[in-house]
Design a protein around this motif. Sequence first.
Motif, PDB file in Angstrom:
ATOM      1  N   PHE B 304       0.154  -0.990   0.132  1.00 48.27           N
ATOM      2  CA  PHE B 304       0.152   0.156   0.063  1.00 48.27           C
ATOM      3  C   PHE B 304       0.438   0.938   0.456  1.00 48.27           C
ATOM      4  CE2 PHE B 304      -2.066  -2.967   2.892  1.00 48.27           C
ATOM      5  CZ  PHE B 304      -3.064  -3.386   2.133  1.00 48.27           C
ATOM      6  N   VAL B 305       2.343   0.919   0.033  1.00 52.46           N
ATOM      7  CA  VAL B 305       2.619   2.451   0.164  1.00 52.46           C
ATOM      8  C   VAL B 305       3.973   2.614  -1.447  1.00 52.46           C
ATOM      9  CG1 VAL B 305       2.556   2.762   2.501  1.00 52.46           C
ATOM     10  CG2 VAL B 305       5.074   1.974   1.943  1.00 52.46           C
ATOM     11  N   GLU B 306       4.947   3.122  -1.817  1.00 54.34           N
ATOM     12  CA  GLU B 306       5.133   3.069  -2.715  1.00 54.34           C
ATOM     13  C   GLU B 306       6.640   3.935  -2.192  1.00 54.34           C
ATOM     14  OE1 GLU B 306       7.294   4.648  -6.509  1.00 54.34           O
ATOM     15  OE2 GLU B 306       7.522   5.543  -4.247  1.00 54.34           O
ATOM     16  N   GLU B 308       9.872   5.133  -3.390  1.00 56.84           N
ATOM     17  CA  GLU B 308      10.365   5.476  -3.244  1.00 56.84           C
ATOM     18  C   GLU B 308      10.130   6.992  -2.324  1.00 56.84           C
ATOM     19  OE1 GLU B 308      11.566   9.269  -6.974  1.00 56.84           O
ATOM     20  OE2 GLU B 308       9.966   9.627  -4.810  1.00 56.84           O
ATOM     21  N   CYS B 327      10.198   4.499  -9.759  1.00 56.47           N
ATOM     22  CA  CYS B 327       9.273   6.595  -9.824  1.00 56.47           C
ATOM     23  C   CYS B 327      11.425   6.460  -9.246  1.00 56.47           C
ATOM     24  CB  CYS B 327       9.151   7.175  -8.940  1.00 56.47           C
ATOM     25  SG  CYS B 327       7.464   6.386  -9.339  1.00 56.47           S
ATOM     26  N   LEU B 332      10.094   3.724 -16.003  1.00 53.47           N
ATOM     27  CA  LEU B 332       8.983   3.969 -15.978  1.00 53.47           C
ATOM     28  C   LEU B 332       8.984   2.412 -15.221  1.00 53.47           C
ATOM     29  CD1 LEU B 332       7.456   7.043 -17.539  1.00 53.47           C
ATOM     30  CD2 LEU B 332       8.437   6.757 -15.381  1.00 53.47           C
ATOM     31  N   GLU B 346       2.657  -5.597 -10.362  1.00 55.21           N
ATOM     32  CA  GLU B 346       3.835  -4.468  -9.753  1.00 55.21           C
ATOM     33  C   GLU B 346       3.196  -3.800  -9.103  1.00 55.21           C
ATOM     34  OE1 GLU B 346       1.502  -3.379 -13.785  1.00 55.21           O
ATOM     35  OE2 GLU B 346       3.476  -2.899 -14.714  1.00 55.21           O
ATOM     36  N   GLU B 347       2.484  -3.845  -8.060  1.00 54.25           N
ATOM     37  CA  GLU B 347       2.647  -3.249  -7.040  1.00 54.25           C
ATOM     38  C   GLU B 347       3.568  -3.523  -5.509  1.00 54.25           C
ATOM     39  OE1 GLU B 347      -1.027  -2.938  -5.019  1.00 54.25           O
ATOM     40  OE2 GLU B 347       0.283  -2.393  -3.443  1.00 54.25           O
ATOM     41  N   HIS B 350       6.764  -1.992  -6.998  1.00 58.99           N
ATOM     42  CA  HIS B 350       6.401  -0.426  -6.630  1.00 58.99           C
ATOM     43  C   HIS B 350       6.570  -0.416  -5.236  1.00 58.99           C
ATOM     44  CE1 HIS B 350       6.301   1.518 -10.016  1.00 58.99           C
ATOM     45  NE2 HIS B 350       4.858   0.266 -10.783  1.00 58.99           N
ATOM     46  N   SER B 351       6.541  -1.331  -4.126  1.00 57.95           N
ATOM     47  CA  SER B 351       6.332  -1.745  -2.939  1.00 57.95           C
ATOM     48  C   SER B 351       7.906  -1.795  -2.338  1.00 57.95           C
ATOM     49  CB  SER B 351       5.277  -1.927  -2.537  1.00 57.95           C
ATOM     50  OG  SER B 351       4.217  -1.395  -2.807  1.00 57.95           O
ATOM     51  N   SER B 384      -3.188   6.767   2.152  1.00 60.97           N
ATOM     52  CA  SER B 384      -2.502   5.837   1.049  1.00 60.97           C
ATOM     53  C   SER B 384      -4.331   4.801  -0.051  1.00 60.97           C
ATOM     54  CB  SER B 384      -1.851   4.827   0.843  1.00 60.97           C
ATOM     55  OG  SER B 384      -2.215   3.340  -0.095  1.00 60.97           O
ATOM     56  N   PRO B 385      -4.980   5.474  -0.705  1.00 61.28           N
ATOM     57  CA  PRO B 385      -6.663   4.935  -0.815  1.00 61.28           C
ATOM     58  C   PRO B 385      -6.277   3.551  -1.362  1.00 61.28           C
ATOM     59  CG  PRO B 385      -4.459   5.917  -2.926  1.00 61.28           C
ATOM     60  CD  PRO B 385      -4.062   6.553  -2.017  1.00 61.28           C
ATOM     61  N   LEU B 386      -4.558   2.877  -1.674  1.00 63.08           N
ATOM     62  CA  LEU B 386      -5.477   1.748  -1.352  1.00 63.08           C
ATOM     63  C   LEU B 386      -5.301   1.092   0.179  1.00 63.08           C
ATOM     64  CD1 LEU B 386      -1.748   0.680  -4.186  1.00 63.08           C
ATOM     65  CD2 LEU B 386      -4.695   1.564  -4.642  1.00 63.08           C
TER      66      LEU B 386
END
Lengths: 127, 396
Positions: B304-306, B308, B327, B332, B346-347, B350-351, B384-386
């Motif tokens: 739920f968090v990215e 970067e 990021c 990209l 991918e999530e 990204h996390s 976080s919207p997720l």
Amino acid sequence: MDYTEKVMDHFMNPRNVGKIENADAIAEVGNASCGDVIKMYLKIQGETIEDIKFQTFGCGAAIAVSSQTTEMVKGKTLREALDLTRDQVAEELGGLPPIKMHCSNLAADALHQAVKTYMKDHGIAER
Amino acid sequence: MERIYLDYNATTPVRAEVRDAVLPFLNDLFGNPSSRHLEGRQVKTKIEAARAQVATAIGAEPERIVFNAGATEGNVTILRGYQVNYKEKKGRDHIIISAVEHPCIYDTAKKMAGEGYAVTFVPVDGEGNIDLDGLKKAITERTGLISVMAVNNETGVIYPVKEIAKIAREKGILFHTDAAQAIGKMPFDVKDIDADFVTMSAHKFYAPKGIGALYIKKGKRLDPLLTGGHQEANRRAGTENVVGMIAMGRALELATGELATDRERIGKIRDEFERRILAEVPHSRRNGGADNRLYTTSNISFRFVEGEAVQLKLDHFGIAVSTGSACSSGTLDPSHVVMAMCNGDEETAHSSIRFSFGKYSKMEEIGYVVDRVKEVVAQLRSFSPLYDKFLSSQGK
């Protein structure tokens, strides 16, 4: 290009974060697979954005841009909000690294989507 | 504020003994090793001693070592050199690499695929382990080269290079391993593995950036990338990076002598860190199996968090880590390594955050780091919207 001081300030201390219960307009753009999701909540009085909050999953730029965008349109009219562009947000932040310009695109997109939906639903002309 | 550096897989500081070893070469010992006068001869002797130090550390003969500018040069030299030389091995226009190679291999192989080569990317499972059956099945009569890294840079997962070398040998296929993350951190013997080519990078073991080496097995030809000079026995043209060579030799000699103590001490810190993070940060997941991993690395995805955003906040608190998020990478695309391990989720990629430990890591730092990670992840999740969606789905 590194993040500007202003980007870092918005990222470290984001303004207007969270949800608005009983919001008049909500829009979400992006998806987790591309690394950015931005959700905007608007409280609208007449044709004015009385309050605005955001939730963002994304990089430092995505968070800063969301925060900056809410600051720029809070108290503004719906039409003024539609006129706000991603470039203006980036400029207000003192610039963004070129590869990050897609992030700022999303915050303005979310805002525009929320505003347009509200105007359509309430029979308010965009121009 | 004292910084806490947890990015040793990216690079390491130059250690004092190494700095001391190179100082004379920044002062009086400036000669060109190719010169026949005393100034040149003095330096030539010293770089040959450095070559012997590198060779000894990996069980090779000194003449099999070619110094270069680092792992990227080494890896590209292998792939491009193979491309030039494969004509000798008629029809061998198929190469096999793992799906989790460093970009200098991965992207170069992709380019070769666009130049008429057949390239197979062998997948890994959820723990990052390579699919050996898949690798065997990918072999055809046209396969000429297999390249699989010794240790993955993002996850620390160790690959069975000896077994893969044997598979290659039985089919008359060349075997290369990118050992940038392995050499200087774990026992590594080129003869035992029976590799044809091995890539090394010195800044991963406390020498400066810009120096590395290739091991080329006796009898294996490889056209150089850089031509027009007799240096490195015609295998790499250009005036030698004398300071780099001296530093690499000394650093690898020191590292080899400290393998057992490093493994013990640094491994304990990594294990304690990881145990606490996984226990104390909800919705965190380790990328890479628990066991078959180098003791230096802990790669964690915080749902739920990215990545970067986590990295930037930790940096603000004095902690240096890296992320597999798109990021921060200048592209990209999120980490193809973490993606390969989580079925293209991918999530999760990204996390992901990579914490890598080294010689100057201290057990006392762990408490502070764990506390800051908890704080940062919780704060980013708070908007976080997720995460909000997840909580709603749980009826909270």
